[in-house]
Design a protein around this motif. Structure first.
Motif, PDB file in Angstrom:
ATOM      1  N   MET A   1       9.971 -30.061 -59.781  1.00  0.00           N
ATOM      2  CA  MET A   1       8.628 -29.718 -59.287  1.00  0.00           C
ATOM      3  C   MET A   1       7.917 -30.988 -58.808  1.00  0.00           C
ATOM      4  O   MET A   1       7.925 -32.002 -59.488  1.00  0.00           O
ATOM      5  CB  MET A   1       7.868 -29.057 -60.462  1.00  0.00           C
ATOM      6  N   ASN A   2       7.346 -30.911 -57.618  1.00  0.00           N
ATOM      7  CA  ASN A   2       6.669 -32.075 -57.051  1.00  0.00           C
ATOM      8  C   ASN A   2       5.401 -32.406 -57.805  1.00  0.00           C
ATOM      9  O   ASN A   2       4.664 -31.519 -58.226  1.00  0.00           O
ATOM     10  CB  ASN A   2       6.308 -31.809 -55.589  1.00  0.00           C
ATOM     11  N   LYS A   3       5.146 -33.705 -57.946  1.00  0.00           N
ATOM     12  CA  LYS A   3       3.912 -34.163 -58.585  1.00  0.00           C
ATOM     13  C   LYS A   3       2.738 -33.917 -57.632  1.00  0.00           C
ATOM     14  O   LYS A   3       2.894 -34.005 -56.416  1.00  0.00           O
ATOM     15  CB  LYS A   3       4.053 -35.659 -58.868  1.00  0.00           C
ATOM     16  N   LYS A   4       1.572 -33.599 -58.206  1.00  0.00           N
ATOM     17  CA  LYS A   4       0.378 -33.434 -57.370  1.00  0.00           C
ATOM     18  C   LYS A   4      -0.220 -34.808 -57.123  1.00  0.00           C
ATOM     19  O   LYS A   4      -0.768 -35.429 -58.037  1.00  0.00           O
ATOM     20  CB  LYS A   4      -0.645 -32.544 -58.085  1.00  0.00           C
ATOM     21  N   LEU A   5      -0.074 -35.264 -55.901  1.00  0.00           N
ATOM     22  CA  LEU A   5      -0.447 -36.640 -55.586  1.00  0.00           C
ATOM     23  C   LEU A   5      -1.925 -36.775 -55.227  1.00  0.00           C
ATOM     24  O   LEU A   5      -2.584 -35.798 -54.887  1.00  0.00           O
ATOM     25  CB  LEU A   5       0.373 -37.136 -54.387  1.00  0.00           C
ATOM     26  N   ILE A   6      -2.374 -38.034 -55.268  1.00  0.00           N
ATOM     27  CA  ILE A   6      -3.650 -38.377 -54.642  1.00  0.00           C
ATOM     28  C   ILE A   6      -3.300 -39.132 -53.371  1.00  0.00           C
ATOM     29  O   ILE A   6      -2.577 -40.134 -53.404  1.00  0.00           O
ATOM     30  CB  ILE A   6      -4.533 -39.210 -55.588  1.00  0.00           C
ATOM     31  N   ILE A   7      -3.771 -38.606 -52.246  1.00  0.00           N
ATOM     32  CA  ILE A   7      -3.467 -39.206 -50.945  1.00  0.00           C
ATOM     33  C   ILE A   7      -4.769 -39.694 -50.328  1.00  0.00           C
ATOM     34  O   ILE A   7      -5.742 -38.926 -50.231  1.00  0.00           O
ATOM     35  CB  ILE A   7      -2.801 -38.173 -50.006  1.00  0.00           C
ATOM     36  N   THR A   8      -4.822 -40.959 -49.971  1.00  0.00           N
ATOM     37  CA  THR A   8      -6.047 -41.493 -49.383  1.00  0.00           C
ATOM     38  C   THR A   8      -5.826 -41.793 -47.900  1.00  0.00           C
ATOM     39  O   THR A   8      -4.787 -42.319 -47.520  1.00  0.00           O
ATOM     40  CB  THR A   8      -6.504 -42.782 -50.104  1.00  0.00           C
ATOM     41  N   VAL A 113     -19.042 -42.451 -55.443  1.00  0.00           N
ATOM     42  CA  VAL A 113     -17.697 -42.740 -55.961  1.00  0.00           C
ATOM     43  C   VAL A 113     -17.458 -41.943 -57.244  1.00  0.00           C
ATOM     44  O   VAL A 113     -16.385 -41.357 -57.444  1.00  0.00           O
ATOM     45  CB  VAL A 113     -17.515 -44.265 -56.195  1.00  0.00           C
ATOM     46  N   LYS A 114     -18.473 -41.879 -58.092  1.00  0.00           N
ATOM     47  CA  LYS A 114     -18.356 -41.131 -59.358  1.00  0.00           C
ATOM     48  C   LYS A 114     -18.052 -39.657 -59.054  1.00  0.00           C
ATOM     49  O   LYS A 114     -17.140 -39.070 -59.631  1.00  0.00           O
ATOM     50  CB  LYS A 114     -19.670 -41.266 -60.132  1.00  0.00           C
ATOM     51  N   ALA A 120     -11.699 -35.090 -57.597  1.00  0.00           N
ATOM     52  CA  ALA A 120     -10.271 -35.260 -57.292  1.00  0.00           C
ATOM     53  C   ALA A 120      -9.418 -35.548 -58.514  1.00  0.00           C
ATOM     54  O   ALA A 120      -8.223 -35.799 -58.378  1.00  0.00           O
ATOM     55  CB  ALA A 120     -10.113 -36.387 -56.279  1.00  0.00           C
ATOM     56  N   VAL A 121     -10.033 -35.483 -59.690  1.00  0.00           N
ATOM     57  CA  VAL A 121      -9.353 -35.962 -60.895  1.00  0.00           C
ATOM     58  C   VAL A 121      -8.007 -35.268 -61.181  1.00  0.00           C
ATOM     59  O   VAL A 121      -7.080 -35.873 -61.701  1.00  0.00           O
ATOM     60  CB  VAL A 121     -10.323 -35.899 -62.106  1.00  0.00           C
ATOM     61  N   VAL A 135     -11.337 -48.682 -53.407  1.00  0.00           N
ATOM     62  CA  VAL A 135     -12.325 -48.605 -54.492  1.00  0.00           C
ATOM     63  C   VAL A 135     -12.240 -47.295 -55.282  1.00  0.00           C
ATOM     64  O   VAL A 135     -12.202 -47.307 -56.514  1.00  0.00           O
ATOM     65  CB  VAL A 135     -13.755 -48.763 -53.922  1.00  0.00           C
ATOM     66  N   VAL A 136     -12.207 -46.171 -54.593  1.00  0.00           N
ATOM     67  CA  VAL A 136     -12.324 -44.883 -55.296  1.00  0.00           C
ATOM     68  C   VAL A 136     -11.038 -44.589 -56.087  1.00  0.00           C
ATOM     69  O   VAL A 136     -11.079 -44.297 -57.278  1.00  0.00           O
ATOM     70  CB  VAL A 136     -12.654 -43.730 -54.322  1.00  0.00           C
TER      71      VAL A 136
END
Ligand code: DC
Length: 229
Positions: A1-8, A113-114, A120-121, A135-136
């Motif tokens: 199963m693919n990891k749920k990524l954070i993509i910027t 940013v907070k 997106a946590v 930064v974020v």
């Protein structure tokens, strides 16, 4: 199963961030977060309350009293300011210029940013903006930095404004893009900057589809590295 990524996806205005992050999020079944829209909504709130973009105290108060959220209706994403749909109102040239000033304020950046981190946590998110990879989410798995000449970006913005029925001219739109670049690159707090580990894609000569293919290939490569590792 693919990891749920954070993509910027970071880069200057008119480079194709919004279109690409929307398409990328659709393709991957991820959430799309347009952080520029959050700064724009706050700038609109400041404009309405007649708050000066240099007035730190008033802006900080405004951030605390303002709720910015997103609503997805089918394929379209709406931006809500205290529940009011301001998706169109935040795109005028006047609010665009004001946003660059408001976004340079320290209290504003801290609050935004907070909120972006909260939204997106869970991962499985494509975030687009200026400081997302630096930064974020400095530890995001996939970081893209898009670039294109100011002429190309100005022309794209011009066509976009025209399509929205707004009156504008090309030379003025190019110079607005350049003025905003200057503000975004040179501000003291969180200036627009490529993260050291971001992949740079020049979109000047690429179609949206071609750029998307590049990014998808990169995401796939990252996923297989994560699965193997
Ligand atoms: O991406 P956009 O054109 O909607 O962004 C509007 C303004 O907000 C732009 O001047 C840069 C600023 N911005 C920022 O400072 N940081 C972000 N993460 C996103 C946008």
């Amino acid at each position: 199963m693919n990891k749920k990524l954070i993509i910027t996806i970071d880069g200057p205005s008119g480079v194709g961030k919004s279109t690409l992050s929307k398409l990328l999020a659709q393709e991957l079944g991820y959430l799309n977060l347009d952080t520029g829209a959050m700064y724009r909504a706050l700038a609109l709130a400041a404009f309405r309350a007649q708050i000066d973009s240099q007035d730190d105290t008033a802006l900080e108060k405004l951030c605390n009293a303002t709720h910015i959220s997103f609503e997805h209706i089918g394929d379209t994403e709406r931006v809500l300011l205290n529940g009011e749909d301001v998706s169109e109102l935040i795109r005028t040239p006047q609010i665009s210029m004001l946003t660059a000033e408001v976004a340079a304020n320290r209290a504003v950046r801290q609050a935004m940013v907070k909120r972006q981190r909260e939204l997106a946590v869970e991962g499985g998110v494509v975030l687009e903006g200026r400081d997302i990879g630096t930064v974020v989410f400095p530890h995001a798995e996939v970081k893209i930095f898009l670039v294109a000449s100011s002429e190309v970006r100005g022309r794209r913005r011009f066509l976009e404004l025209q399509a929205r029925g707004m009156e504008t001219d090309l030379a003025r739109t190019v110079s607005d893009v350049e003025a905003r670049d200057l503000a975004d690159y040179s501000r003291d707090i969180s200036p627009l900057r490529k993260a050291d580990d971001a992949v740079v894609i020049d979109t000047s000569e690429l179609s949206i589809r071609e750029t998307l293919e590049h990014i998808l290939a990169f995401v796939e490569q990252k996923q297989s590295q994560l699965t193997e590792g």
